[in-house]
Design an enzyme around this catalytic site. Structure first.
Site, PDB file in Angstrom:
ATOM      1  N   GLY A  30       0.617  -1.225  -0.051  1.00 33.09           N
ATOM      2  CA  GLY A  30      -0.058  -0.284  -0.268  1.00 33.09           C
ATOM      3  C   GLY A  30       1.037   1.390   0.023  1.00 33.09           C
ATOM      4  N   THR A  31       1.960   1.251   1.421  1.00 34.35           N
ATOM      5  CA  THR A  31       2.897   2.855   0.852  1.00 34.35           C
ATOM      6  C   THR A  31       3.231   2.552  -0.314  1.00 34.35           C
ATOM      7  OG1 THR A  31       3.178   2.363   3.440  1.00 34.35           O
ATOM      8  CG2 THR A  31       4.748   2.867   2.452  1.00 34.35           C
TER       9      THR A  31
ATOM     10  N   GLN B  99      -8.090  -0.673   2.612  1.00 33.67           N
ATOM     11  CA  GLN B  99      -9.059  -1.004   3.688  1.00 33.67           C
ATOM     12  C   GLN B  99      -9.627  -1.790   3.094  1.00 33.67           C
ATOM     13  OE1 GLN B  99      -8.541  -1.894   6.358  1.00 33.67           O
ATOM     14  NE2 GLN B  99      -6.199  -1.336   6.937  1.00 33.67           N
TER      15      GLN B  99
ATOM     16  N   SER C 174      -3.185  -3.189  -0.503  1.00 34.10           N
ATOM     17  CA  SER C 174      -2.351  -3.921  -0.261  1.00 34.10           C
ATOM     18  C   SER C 174      -2.722  -5.585   0.324  1.00 34.10           C
ATOM     19  CB  SER C 174      -2.191  -3.355   0.424  1.00 34.10           C
ATOM     20  OG  SER C 174      -0.936  -3.765   1.544  1.00 34.10           O
ATOM     21  N   GLY C 175      -1.543  -6.646  -0.249  1.00 34.52           N
ATOM     22  CA  GLY C 175      -2.265  -7.935  -0.424  1.00 34.52           C
ATOM     23  C   GLY C 175      -2.488  -8.051   1.545  1.00 34.52           C
ATOM     24  N   HIS C 176      -1.709  -7.930   2.327  1.00 33.70           N
ATOM     25  CA  HIS C 176      -1.855  -8.442   3.314  1.00 33.70           C
ATOM     26  C   HIS C 176      -2.982  -7.945   3.808  1.00 33.70           C
ATOM     27  CE1 HIS C 176      -0.266  -4.784   6.327  1.00 33.70           C
ATOM     28  NE2 HIS C 176       0.189  -3.919   4.903  1.00 33.70           N
TER      29      HIS C 176
ATOM     30  N   THR D 218      12.354  -7.862 -11.300  1.00 32.91           N
ATOM     31  CA  THR D 218      11.949  -8.704 -11.325  1.00 32.91           C
ATOM     32  C   THR D 218      11.177  -8.448 -10.102  1.00 32.91           C
ATOM     33  OG1 THR D 218      13.955  -9.102 -11.762  1.00 32.91           O
ATOM     34  CG2 THR D 218      12.164 -11.124 -11.056  1.00 32.91           C
TER      35      THR D 218
ATOM     36  N   CYS E 236       1.141   1.754  12.960  1.00 26.15           N
ATOM     37  CA  CYS E 236       2.414   1.966  12.452  1.00 26.15           C
ATOM     38  C   CYS E 236       2.698   3.193  13.622  1.00 26.15           C
ATOM     39  CB  CYS E 236       2.967   3.168  11.497  1.00 26.15           C
ATOM     40  SG  CYS E 236       1.166   3.957  10.734  1.00 26.15           S
TER      41      CYS E 236
END
Ligand SMILES: Cc1ncc(COP(=O)(O)O)c(C=O)c1O
Ligand code: FES
Length: 404
Positions: free
Chosen positions: A73-74, A180, A200-202, A238, A326
């Protein structure tokens, strides 16, 4: 370290789905070729990357060519903001909101030191924007409007398409941090006003360190990461193939589960929230009750510290959070709740529970069984309980006007 906790902190990160682990594993061991290689061994890896791109595109209702894999995401937020500015060098104004994630806010603050002007739109007590303020802020000099789809702390969902219509009229580019929202709200880029979208994946049961940026076809883009020609020159390096495969699988699963999982999460979330509100005095829900993510509840318990509640929950193996991952531990009240102009004791006494498709009835019951006692015990110790000197009233006054 305990792994068997009641995990209600899914807006911070999620458990990787076992089916996703299974999908990505062969790309560490057996299929380790470079997806850009000419030979068949690499080619089959390239095929897996293309499949993942299709899966992510399907979740967004986008074209496969409109998806760029990122490190999360960042990076997506940074790349979108920089690209929008580089593509329109003559425009020097950005519009965002006071409640964005630091991945947007801190970039905007840095851009201010580089000669850009930034408008940080305010929010009301419910965390909602005023579209008139947005309209009044848009000018011919506005290069970019970057606004989150849903807030990570309160779950408040912004009226993205209503915002987008106004942005399009002004000729600015429209970036949406949907980290989100993806997987919780159906997306269709074909009928959307969004030019760029970050995911974002996580946050959707894939691993950390993988994400994607949607870039509408025809939108001018200048890459932030420059090197080899991977991803059509839009993001060199890559590809993180196991991560990419995981994100593809996650997108497939989110699409498959979206309707039924979000309905279930909402029902559990509502029961958790309603029962807490009904059984514990002096607490209230933060955010926009009518426009909210189905999995999130942020509740302010007056006269106590959110961190103290979290420590007690932690002792019972229950994971929740106050504000964002964070900045937790800083004890500074959340910038999001401050922008909402909430009173002092709500600012300090708020915690967030965020659910996922694995959350069970029994886990919600366990939280409900423990919470009233935790709150009662903390309140008994609270210095605010017998506030004879009016210190609290003073604080309330000083906080008003800090955030809007
Ligand atoms: C709204 C929002 N944007 C961006 C991010 C950053 O994403 P990542 O952790 O993948 O860099 C997060 C995650 O904390 C988020 O909640
Ligand atoms: S990086 Fe996500 S909460 Fe801060």
């Amino acid at each position: 370290m305990h792994k068997d906790c009641i995990y209600l902190d899914n807006n911070a990160t999620t458990k990787v789905d076992p089916a996703i682990v299974e999908a990505m594993l062969p790309y560490f061991s057996d299929y380790y070729g470079n997806p850009s290689s000419m030979h068949t061994f690499g080619g089959q890896v390239g095929k897996a990357v293309r499949l993942a791109r299709e899966q992510v595109a399907a979740l967004l209702g986008a074209e496969e060519s409109e998806i760029i894999f990122t490190s999360g995401g960042t990076e997506g937020d940074n790349a979108a903001i920089r690209a929008a500015l580089l593509a329109q060098p003559q425009k020097r104004h950005i519009i965002t909101t006071q409640v964005e994630h630091p991945a947007v806010l801190n970039v905007c603050q840095q851009l201010e030191t580089q000669g850009y002007s930034v408008t940080y739109l305010s929010v009301n007590r419910q965390g909602q924007l005023d579209l008139n303020e947005l309209e009044a802020s848009l000018t011919g000099n506005t290069a970019l409007v970057t606004i989150m789809y849903a807030n990570n702390e309160t779950g408040t969902v912004f009226p993205i398409e209503q915002i987008g219509l106004r942005v399009k009229e002004s000729g600015a580019l429209f970036h949406v941090d949907a980290v989100q929202a993806v997987g919780k709200i159906p997306m269709n880029m074909k009928t959307s006003t969004i030019d760029m979208l970050t995911l974002s994946g996580h946050k959707m049961h894939a691993p950390k360190g993988i994400g994607a940026l949607y870039l509408r076809r025809g939108v001018r883009f200048r890459p932030m990461i420059i090197g080899g020609g991977q991803q059509r020159g839009r993001r060199a390096g890559t590809e993180n193939v196991p991560g990419v495969v995981a994100l593809g699988k996650a997108a497939e699963l989110e699409l498959l589960h979206l309707e039924e999982a979000t309905a279930r999460e909402k029902q559990l979330r509502d029961r958790l929230e309603q029962t807490l509100i009904n059984t514990i005095p002096n607490c209230e829900v933060n955010g926009d009750p009518a426009n909210r993510l189905p999995n999130t509840t942020n509740i302010g318990f007056k006269y106590i510290e959110g961190e103290a509640i979290l420590l007690h929950l932690n002792k019972h193996n229950i994971c929740a959070s106050s504000g964002s991952a964070c900045s937790s531990g800083s004890l500074e009240p959340s910038h999001v709740l401050r922008a909402m102009g909430l009173p002092y004791t709500i600012l300090h006494g708020s915690i967030r529970f965020s659910l996922c498709r694995y959350t069970t009835e029994a886990e919600i019951d366990a939280v409900l069984a423990i919470m009233p006692d935790i709150i009662e015990r903390l309140r008994a110790l609270s210095p605010f309980k017998n506030d004879n000197v009016g210190w609290l009233q003073q604080q309330e006054k000083s906080v008003l006007g800090v955030g809007r």
